[in-house]
Design a protein around this motif. Structure first.
Motif, short mmCIF file in Angstrom:
data_model
loop_
_atom_site.label_atom_id
_atom_site.label_comp_id
_atom_site.label_asym_id
_atom_site.label_seq_id
_atom_site.Cartn_x
_atom_site.Cartn_y
_atom_site.Cartn_z
N ASP A 204 -68.97 -5.50 9.06
CA ASP A 204 -67.84 -5.68 9.96
C ASP A 204 -67.83 -7.13 10.36
O ASP A 204 -68.76 -7.57 11.02
N ILE A 205 -66.84 -7.88 9.91
CA ILE A 205 -66.78 -9.27 10.39
C ILE A 205 -65.38 -9.58 10.89
O ILE A 205 -64.39 -9.27 10.25
N HIS A 206 -65.35 -10.20 12.06
CA HIS A 206 -64.09 -10.55 12.74
C HIS A 206 -63.15 -9.35 12.79
O HIS A 206 -61.94 -9.47 12.56
N GLY A 207 -63.71 -8.17 13.03
CA GLY A 207 -62.88 -6.98 13.19
C GLY A 207 -62.40 -6.36 11.88
O GLY A 207 -61.70 -5.36 11.90
N VAL A 208 -62.78 -6.95 10.75
CA VAL A 208 -62.39 -6.38 9.46
C VAL A 208 -63.57 -5.56 8.93
O VAL A 208 -64.69 -6.05 8.84
N LYS B 136 -52.55 -0.05 5.95
CA LYS B 136 -53.28 -1.31 6.18
C LYS B 136 -54.44 -1.42 5.21
O LYS B 136 -54.90 -0.44 4.64
N GLY B 137 -54.86 -2.66 5.01
CA GLY B 137 -56.03 -2.89 4.19
C GLY B 137 -55.74 -2.96 2.70
O GLY B 137 -54.62 -2.75 2.26
N TRP C 98 -61.25 -3.12 1.94
CA TRP C 98 -61.08 -4.25 2.85
C TRP C 98 -60.18 -3.74 3.97
O TRP C 98 -58.97 -3.72 3.85
N ASP C 99 -60.82 -3.18 5.00
CA ASP C 99 -60.10 -2.71 6.17
C ASP C 99 -59.13 -1.55 5.93
O ASP C 99 -58.15 -1.39 6.66
#
Lengths: 395, 69
Positions: free
Chosen positions: A320-324, A346-347, A364-365
């Motif tokens: 999980d980085i920067h909310g992604v 999304k994603g 990816w998200d």
């Protein structure tokens, strides 16, 4: 034999706990002693750089098994008991809490973080205590510098930004390499970092380290300087094998084992401390991956109980980085990724292909349900062992 | 056998729902939902597999099976 068969497991992180648990799941009726060198209950490491740093989790939320759960499983657990020496002839392990006799020993002592900068204040993140200390100090940090551009470095950088610090992420390989995905998504991840204000220096060596007025100044090979009131190095780990010196076991950068994890009669090694020999190449390699630790622990437990094959989990990895949220399921081998058309809101879904077949998928998200559906794209030939089980359950 | 899940620890990998769909499901965020905490004898093996494969060790199947020997 009068006394019951006794398995001692040195190391109470994911590999050791999984081995203990699997012995019971397989019906092992003897004694199981699990030794941990930290004063804590067995805990999971993945949340340390995620929920502990960022979401303010209480430490006990990382606990893998409570004393009650261990007791229910018939696992005797001893904390603050570090393994000091092994005598394979007498089948004893000497620990800080005394000597223990075993019939089978599973070495699961893991790895420690590789340090950088000698006795300077440059930190590492490996244990729950490291994580709590970093969280505490990061709240007041003005500038965080992270050395090492991988998953752990990216997660710490992301936490630093979320807590309001300026962040510099330093690497020397030209781009970010992200766990089992490797460099396939480097440009996306780098854009994500930049978009959240992380300064990237991905192609520099550190030429000197100076401490002054509570700051650590790193001289970089390109003539610039990176300074932080907190500096964390995430530059890999070293297998904890020093206690095995003089035991007669073959040690390279880890405990060398055959393809079933046996290092010598009645002695096995699993997880970050082990290098299992690949039967086809003959090479013994250390694989630092949680799925691998679980797989090896299950396999050794099965060997000890009944010699039957265990079920290998499909490699799964998440960050999980920067909310992604980034999740990877399957095998990637460093292949290039294809973007898959997706109807989800999304994603993005990426797939790794080998000979036209999907060997792994990366979310990816994506929404959880979309990711779960996409796991089924991973071709049967890669998941044969896994699928057998699904069929069994449906019967 | 009694299944216990720790939703705190769950990372939403979905492996439990994949191997034991009659016992586990996921909510919209992917977090594990336990459908039945007391598996039938026929489901016990699948429950153990789900617990074993969970990358977050979020599933526990409690009391171990009776030793075979």
């Amino acid at each position: 034999m009068n006394s019951p068969h006794r398995v001692v497991i040195a190391g109470a992180s994911i590999a050791g706990v999984t081995a203990a648990e699997t012995l019971r799941y397989r019906g092992f009726g003897g004694d199981v002693l699990l030794l941990g060198d930290e004063p804590h209950l067995p805990y999971a490491r993945p949340p340390l750089s995620k929920q502990i740093l960022l979401e303010g989790w209480e430490p006990d939320r990382t606990t893998i098994k409570t004393l009650q759960e261990l007791d229910d499983l018939g696992i005797q657990f001893r904390s603050s008991a570090a393994a000091l020496a092994l005598n394979p002839t007498e089948r004893t392990v000497v620990t800080t809490e005394g000597a223990e006799r075993y019939d089978d020993l599973i070495i699961a002592t893991g790895a420690r973080a590789r340090r950088f900068g000698g006795n300077t204040g440059i930190r590492t993140l490996r244990t729950i205590d490291d994580a709590l200390c970093l969280r505490n100090d990061m709240g007041n940090a003005k500038h965080l510098v992270v050395i090492g551009a991988g998953v752990l470095g990216s997660e710490i950088a992301s936490a630093g930004r979320a807590l309001g610090a300026d962040v510099t992420l330093i690497g020397n390989k030209g781009q970010i390499s992200f766990g089992s995905i490797g460099k396939a998504l480097s440009s996306q991840i780098q854009d994500l970092h930049r978009g959240h204000g992380v300064a990237l220096q991905l192609n520099v060596n550190i030429t000197d380290v100076n401490e002054e007025d509570g700051f650590i100044h790193l001289g970089l090979g390109n003539g610039q300087t990176a300074s932080g009131d907190i500096v964390v190095a995430t530059i890999g780990t070293i297998a904890r094998v020093e206690w095995l010196e003089g035991s007669g076991l073959e040690i390279a950068d880890a405990v060398v084992c055959d393809e079933k994890g046996q290092a010598s009669p009645g002695v096995y090694a699993v997880g970050d401390v082990a290098a299992w020999r690949d039967p086809t190449t003959g090479k013994a390699t250390r694989v630092e991956h949680q799925t691998n630790a679980i797989d090896q622990a299950m396999s050794v437990a099965a060997t000890i109980v009944d010699g039957q094959e265990s079920i290998a989990p499909v490699p799964f990895f998440w960050s999980d980085i920067h909310g992604v949220s980034i999740k990877a399921y399957g095998w990637f081998y460093g292949h290039s990724l294809e973007k898959i058309d997706s109807t989800s809101e999304k994603g993005t879904l990426f797939a790794s292909k080998e000979d036209g077949l999907t060997s792994g998928v990366i979310s990816w998200d994506l929404a959880a349900s979309a990711f779960r559906k996409s796991c089924a794209f991973v071709d049967e030939s890669f998941t044969q062992r896994y699928r057998k089980l699904i069929v069994e359950e449906q019967r | 056998m009694k299944i216990v899940v720790q939703q705190d620890a769950c990372v939403g990998s979905g492996q439990c729902a994949l191997v034991a769909g009659s016992l586990f499901d996921q909510d919209d965020d992917g977090i594990v939902m336990l459908l039945n905490s007391e598996p039938s004898e026929a489901q016990e093996r699948a429950a153990i597999t789900a617990a074993s494969l969970c990358p977050a060790r979020a599933i526990s199947v409690g009391k171990y099976l009776e030793p075979q020997n």
